[in-house]
Design a protein around this motif. Structure first.
Motif, PDB file in Angstrom:
ATOM      1  N   GLU A  26      43.310  23.837  49.331  1.00 29.43           N
ATOM      2  CA  GLU A  26      41.962  24.414  49.258  1.00 29.43           C
ATOM      3  C   GLU A  26      41.086  23.629  48.299  1.00 29.43           C
ATOM      4  O   GLU A  26      41.499  23.355  47.164  1.00 29.43           O
ATOM      5  CB  GLU A  26      42.069  25.874  48.814  1.00 29.43           C
ATOM      6  CG  GLU A  26      40.795  26.660  48.869  1.00 29.43           C
ATOM      7  CD  GLU A  26      40.974  28.107  48.418  1.00 29.43           C
ATOM      8  OE1 GLU A  26      42.127  28.547  48.205  1.00 29.43           O
ATOM      9  OE2 GLU A  26      39.945  28.786  48.241  1.00 29.43           O
TER      10      GLU A  26
ATOM     11  N   MET B 272      30.543  35.026  38.009  1.00 28.59           N
ATOM     12  CA  MET B 272      31.350  35.104  36.786  1.00 28.59           C
ATOM     13  C   MET B 272      30.425  35.045  35.570  1.00 28.59           C
ATOM     14  O   MET B 272      29.222  34.866  35.695  1.00 28.59           O
ATOM     15  CB  MET B 272      32.327  33.921  36.745  1.00 28.59           C
ATOM     16  CG  MET B 272      33.083  33.656  38.032  1.00 28.59           C
ATOM     17  SD  MET B 272      34.127  35.033  38.574  1.00 28.59           S
ATOM     18  CE  MET B 272      35.410  34.973  37.351  1.00 28.59           C
TER      19      MET B 272
ATOM     20  N   SER C 192      44.384  41.008  47.262  1.00 31.09           N
ATOM     21  CA  SER C 192      45.583  41.577  46.620  1.00 31.09           C
ATOM     22  C   SER C 192      45.344  43.033  46.233  1.00 31.09           C
ATOM     23  O   SER C 192      44.229  43.545  46.326  1.00 31.09           O
ATOM     24  CB  SER C 192      45.904  40.760  45.368  1.00 31.09           C
ATOM     25  OG  SER C 192      45.958  39.379  45.681  1.00 31.09           O
TER      26      SER C 192
ATOM     27  N   ASN D  84      40.265  23.942  43.374  1.00 34.10           N
ATOM     28  CA  ASN D  84      38.930  24.222  42.826  1.00 34.10           C
ATOM     29  C   ASN D  84      38.202  22.930  42.448  1.00 34.10           C
ATOM     30  O   ASN D  84      37.700  22.785  41.328  1.00 34.10           O
ATOM     31  CB  ASN D  84      39.019  25.166  41.628  1.00 34.10           C
ATOM     32  CG  ASN D  84      39.348  26.594  42.032  1.00 34.10           C
ATOM     33  OD1 ASN D  84      40.426  27.078  41.697  1.00 34.10           O
ATOM     34  ND2 ASN D  84      38.456  27.260  42.750  1.00 34.10           N
TER      35      ASN D  84
ATOM     36  N   GLU E  83      37.577  40.846  42.458  1.00 37.48           N
ATOM     37  CA  GLU E  83      36.736  42.031  42.636  1.00 37.48           C
ATOM     38  C   GLU E  83      37.419  43.308  42.172  1.00 37.48           C
ATOM     39  O   GLU E  83      38.649  43.444  42.253  1.00 37.48           O
ATOM     40  CB  GLU E  83      36.355  42.193  44.117  1.00 37.48           C
ATOM     41  CG  GLU E  83      35.320  41.222  44.665  1.00 37.48           C
ATOM     42  CD  GLU E  83      35.941  39.963  45.226  1.00 37.48           C
ATOM     43  OE1 GLU E  83      37.144  39.753  45.034  1.00 37.48           O
ATOM     44  OE2 GLU E  83      35.205  39.191  45.859  1.00 37.48           O
TER      45      GLU E  83
ATOM     46  N   THR F 223      42.652  28.626  35.955  1.00 38.53           N
ATOM     47  CA  THR F 223      42.371  27.773  37.108  1.00 38.53           C
ATOM     48  C   THR F 223      41.991  26.393  36.583  1.00 38.53           C
ATOM     49  O   THR F 223      41.926  26.179  35.369  1.00 38.53           O
ATOM     50  CB  THR F 223      41.185  28.316  37.936  1.00 38.53           C
ATOM     51  OG1 THR F 223      39.988  28.136  37.141  1.00 38.53           O
ATOM     52  CG2 THR F 223      41.360  29.789  38.256  1.00 38.53           C
TER      53      THR F 223
ATOM     54  N   ASP G  86      36.230  26.103  50.353  1.00 37.66           N
ATOM     55  CA  ASP G  86      35.815  27.347  49.688  1.00 37.66           C
ATOM     56  C   ASP G  86      34.412  27.092  49.125  1.00 37.66           C
ATOM     57  O   ASP G  86      33.414  27.347  49.791  1.00 37.66           O
ATOM     58  CB  ASP G  86      36.861  27.682  48.606  1.00 37.66           C
ATOM     59  CG  ASP G  86      36.446  28.809  47.662  1.00 37.66           C
ATOM     60  OD1 ASP G  86      37.231  29.120  46.756  1.00 37.66           O
ATOM     61  OD2 ASP G  86      35.340  29.357  47.810  1.00 37.66           O
TER      62      ASP G  86
ATOM     63  N   ASP H 154      43.223  36.423  49.924  1.00 37.97           N
ATOM     64  CA  ASP H 154      43.444  36.779  48.514  1.00 37.97           C
ATOM     65  C   ASP H 154      43.011  38.224  48.294  1.00 37.97           C
ATOM     66  O   ASP H 154      42.397  38.552  47.276  1.00 37.97           O
ATOM     67  CB  ASP H 154      42.645  35.838  47.606  1.00 37.97           C
ATOM     68  CG  ASP H 154      43.259  34.457  47.538  1.00 37.97           C
ATOM     69  OD1 ASP H 154      42.546  33.520  47.158  1.00 37.97           O
ATOM     70  OD2 ASP H 154      44.459  34.325  47.878  1.00 37.97           O
TER      71      ASP H 154
ATOM     72  N   ARG I  60      36.601  44.873  46.694  1.00 38.18           N
ATOM     73  CA  ARG I  60      37.879  44.719  47.375  1.00 38.18           C
ATOM     74  C   ARG I  60      37.881  45.497  48.692  1.00 38.18           C
ATOM     75  O   ARG I  60      38.362  45.022  49.710  1.00 38.18           O
ATOM     76  CB  ARG I  60      39.012  45.185  46.449  1.00 38.18           C
ATOM     77  CG  ARG I  60      40.398  44.706  46.770  1.00 38.18           C
ATOM     78  CD  ARG I  60      41.298  44.810  45.543  1.00 38.18           C
ATOM     79  NE  ARG I  60      40.855  43.893  44.497  1.00 38.18           N
ATOM     80  CZ  ARG I  60      41.195  42.604  44.455  1.00 38.18           C
ATOM     81  NH1 ARG I  60      41.987  42.092  45.371  1.00 38.18           N
ATOM     82  NH2 ARG I  60      40.737  41.825  43.490  1.00 38.18           N
TER      83      ARG I  60
ATOM     84  N   LYS J 257      49.526  31.608  46.773  1.00 41.15           N
ATOM     85  CA  LYS J 257      48.580  30.503  46.541  1.00 41.15           C
ATOM     86  C   LYS J 257      48.748  30.051  45.104  1.00 41.15           C
ATOM     87  O   LYS J 257      48.655  30.870  44.173  1.00 41.15           O
ATOM     88  CB  LYS J 257      47.156  30.972  46.797  1.00 41.15           C
ATOM     89  CG  LYS J 257      46.067  30.018  46.316  1.00 41.15           C
ATOM     90  CD  LYS J 257      44.723  30.417  46.890  1.00 41.15           C
ATOM     91  CE  LYS J 257      43.742  30.781  45.800  1.00 41.15           C
ATOM     92  NZ  LYS J 257      42.380  31.014  46.361  1.00 41.15           N
TER      93      LYS J 257
ATOM     94  N   TYR K 155      32.816  28.447  38.382  1.00 36.71           N
ATOM     95  CA  TYR K 155      33.261  28.418  39.791  1.00 36.71           C
ATOM     96  C   TYR K 155      32.168  27.774  40.642  1.00 36.71           C
ATOM     97  O   TYR K 155      32.431  26.882  41.436  1.00 36.71           O
ATOM     98  CB  TYR K 155      33.566  29.837  40.270  1.00 36.71           C
ATOM     99  CG  TYR K 155      33.667  29.940  41.774  1.00 36.71           C
ATOM    100  CD1 TYR K 155      32.602  30.417  42.534  1.00 36.71           C
ATOM    101  CD2 TYR K 155      34.813  29.492  42.430  1.00 36.71           C
ATOM    102  CE1 TYR K 155      32.683  30.475  43.911  1.00 36.71           C
ATOM    103  CE2 TYR K 155      34.907  29.548  43.812  1.00 36.71           C
ATOM    104  CZ  TYR K 155      33.823  30.044  44.547  1.00 36.71           C
ATOM    105  OH  TYR K 155      33.896  30.090  45.913  1.00 36.71           O
TER     106      TYR K 155
ATOM    107  N   GLU L  49      40.241  32.933  32.772  1.00 38.01           N
ATOM    108  CA  GLU L  49      39.535  34.224  32.716  1.00 38.01           C
ATOM    109  C   GLU L  49      40.414  35.219  31.975  1.00 38.01           C
ATOM    110  O   GLU L  49      41.602  35.343  32.276  1.00 38.01           O
ATOM    111  CB  GLU L  49      39.280  34.745  34.137  1.00 38.01           C
ATOM    112  CG  GLU L  49      38.546  33.789  35.051  1.00 38.01           C
ATOM    113  CD  GLU L  49      37.133  33.503  34.607  1.00 38.01           C
ATOM    114  OE1 GLU L  49      36.692  32.351  34.784  1.00 38.01           O
ATOM    115  OE2 GLU L  49      36.476  34.415  34.066  1.00 38.01           O
TER     116      GLU L  49
ATOM    117  N   ASP M  51      45.325  25.623  45.647  1.00 42.06           N
ATOM    118  CA  ASP M  51      43.871  25.659  45.469  1.00 42.06           C
ATOM    119  C   ASP M  51      43.518  24.801  44.263  1.00 42.06           C
ATOM    120  O   ASP M  51      43.960  25.077  43.147  1.00 42.06           O
ATOM    121  CB  ASP M  51      43.408  27.104  45.243  1.00 42.06           C
ATOM    122  CG  ASP M  51      41.891  27.202  45.118  1.00 42.06           C
ATOM    123  OD1 ASP M  51      41.401  28.336  44.939  1.00 42.06           O
ATOM    124  OD2 ASP M  51      41.202  26.156  45.198  1.00 42.06           O
TER     125      ASP M  51
ATOM    126  N   MET N 162      37.227  37.073  44.404  1.00 43.08           N
ATOM    127  CA  MET N 162      36.586  36.708  43.133  1.00 43.08           C
ATOM    128  C   MET N 162      36.950  37.749  42.085  1.00 43.08           C
ATOM    129  O   MET N 162      36.117  38.186  41.287  1.00 43.08           O
ATOM    130  CB  MET N 162      35.075  36.616  43.324  1.00 43.08           C
ATOM    131  CG  MET N 162      34.616  35.483  44.227  1.00 43.08           C
ATOM    132  SD  MET N 162      34.995  33.854  43.522  1.00 43.08           S
ATOM    133  CE  MET N 162      33.834  33.805  42.172  1.00 43.08           C
TER     134      MET N 162
END
Ligand SMILES: O=C(O)CCC(=O)N[C@@H](C(=O)O)c1ccccc1
Length: 366
Positions: free
Chosen positions: A212, A50, A316, A189, A292, A21, A237, A314, A297, A159, A55, A26, A187, A290
């Motif tokens: 975003e 994190m 997923s 950030n 998860e 990002t 966000d 998001d 999730r 995204k 973030y 990560e 996004d 994040m």
């Protein structure tokens, strides 16, 4: 409900691929799980913080320290999620640490009453359409291959992470390859400043759903100024940590859409308050992520099923990030995930997998 003790568990979750990002890459997640043991059974919460404060200002060691030193000792002897939320208001900030604890208490409370998160929060759908977040790639061909793979898997929205030097060209390449029908958003950030407004306006040519968090998390006024120079809707966000922030952002015209992340805002009760506020103002929301595990999730999917969540989130499938999830995996069906219906968050860690990935456990008796 009386809490007899709380377990703070850290697990090491390697990502299937590095996730880049604008604020870093990560490679794995060092996740803090909170397990609340009560006289009526257990409850689970996952902390979104994190390893490092990139973030936002939170990080996982601080969250665990705060839970041990202040948040857990502040809980009333007999507690439910609302009482816990009120008890934690005396402490400033640290929303992700608070969210993990409140969620674990809410999970235990709902497992005891037999009600699912979805039912309790007010979901009106049995499945939710799923988007996917695509990191910054080393090249355009690599990006297009990644997007193609996700489109083939059935994700209904893409995204793209962007940053200065990786924005207009990747978006143009995806539009040219996948056409105008693909639901596409970006996004940043918080990687840009208002001086980049003219450059960011070049993204208006690509019919994006939203851009975003283009600017700093603490600058609603400049987001409102940027919004007047773009046709692409702005989604916030990092800037939105509470319903009060959401109300201010909407009033100022700083955003037209909000990404709700329960960890960022202090839990699912505040997430629902933000949802209700945005719905009253006609502001669409979607559920952010994040990275998860299946525990976080599951709860996010329930939240994403509320009526005001009109954009794919998001949320997923488990295999987007993890080869093996700590819960039975969430798997995409026709671009959707089923909303859990079992009591509480509706899923549990698989004991052998959880034991395999656990790095430390800490027991706090109450
Ligand atoms: O799908 C997910 O869970 C991740 C979605 C995503 O892009 N999260 C971003 C974000 O800024 O929203 C992110 C947060 C923290 C760490 C890395 C990425």
């Amino acid at each position: 409900m009386k809490i007899t003790g709380i377990e703070l568990r850290r697990i090491a979750m390697p990502l299937r691929a590095p996730f880049r990002t604008s604020f870093g890459t990560e490679h794995d997640r060092d996740v803090l799980l909170v397990r609340v043991v009560t006289t009526h059974g257990d409850g689970w919460g996952e902390c979104a913080a994190m390893t490092a404060p990139r973030y936002n200002h939170e990080y996982v060691d601080a969250a665990q320290d705060l839970l041990r030193r202040h948040l857990i000792p502040a809980l009333p002897a007999t507690v439910d999620a609302h009482a816990a939320g009120r008890a934690l208001e005396q402490f400033k900030g640290h929303k992700m640490a608070k969210a993990a604890l409140e969620t674990a208490i809410l999970d235990a409370q709902l497992r005891a009453t037999g009600e699912s998160f979805a039912s309790y929060l007010g979901a009106d759908r049995a499945s939710v359409p799923c988007g996917v977040s695509v990191g910054i790639a080393d090249s355009l061909p690599e990006l297009l291959d990644t997007v193609d793979d996700f489109v083939q898997q059935g994700y209904v929205r893409i995204k793209l992470k962007i940053e200065p030097g990786w924005d207009v060209e990747p978006v143009r390449a995806v539009r040219e390859r996948f056409g105008d029908q693909l639901l596409l958003q970006v996004d940043a950030n918080a990687a840009y400043t208002l001086a980049d407004a003219r450059h960011l306006a070049r993204l208006d040519a690509f019919d994006l759903l939203l851009i975003e968090q283009p600017l700093a998390d603490d600058d609603l006024v400049q987001h409102a100024q940027l919004a007047r120079r773009l046709t692409t809707p702005i989604c916030l966000d990092e800037s939105i940590e509470s319903a009060a922030h959401a109300a201010a952002a909407i009033t100022l015209g700083a955003c037209q859409i909000i990404n709700i992340k329960p960890g960022r805002v202090g839990g699912y009760l505040e997430a629902r308050r933000i949802h209700d506020l945005c719905r009253a103002h006609g502001v669409p929301v979607w559920c952010g992520g994040m990275l998860e595990t299946g525990l976080g999730r599951a709860a996010n999917i329930a939240l994403a099923a509320l009526p005001g969540f009109t954009l794919p989130g998001d949320t997923s499938a488990s295999n987007r990030y993890y080869a093996t999830d700590i819960t039975p995996p969430f798997e995409l069906t026709d671009g959707h995930l089923e909303v859990p219906t079992a009591p509480g968050i509706g899923t549990d860690p698989v004991p052998d997998v959880l034991a395999e990935v656990t790095t430390t456990t800490e027991w706090i008796a109450l």
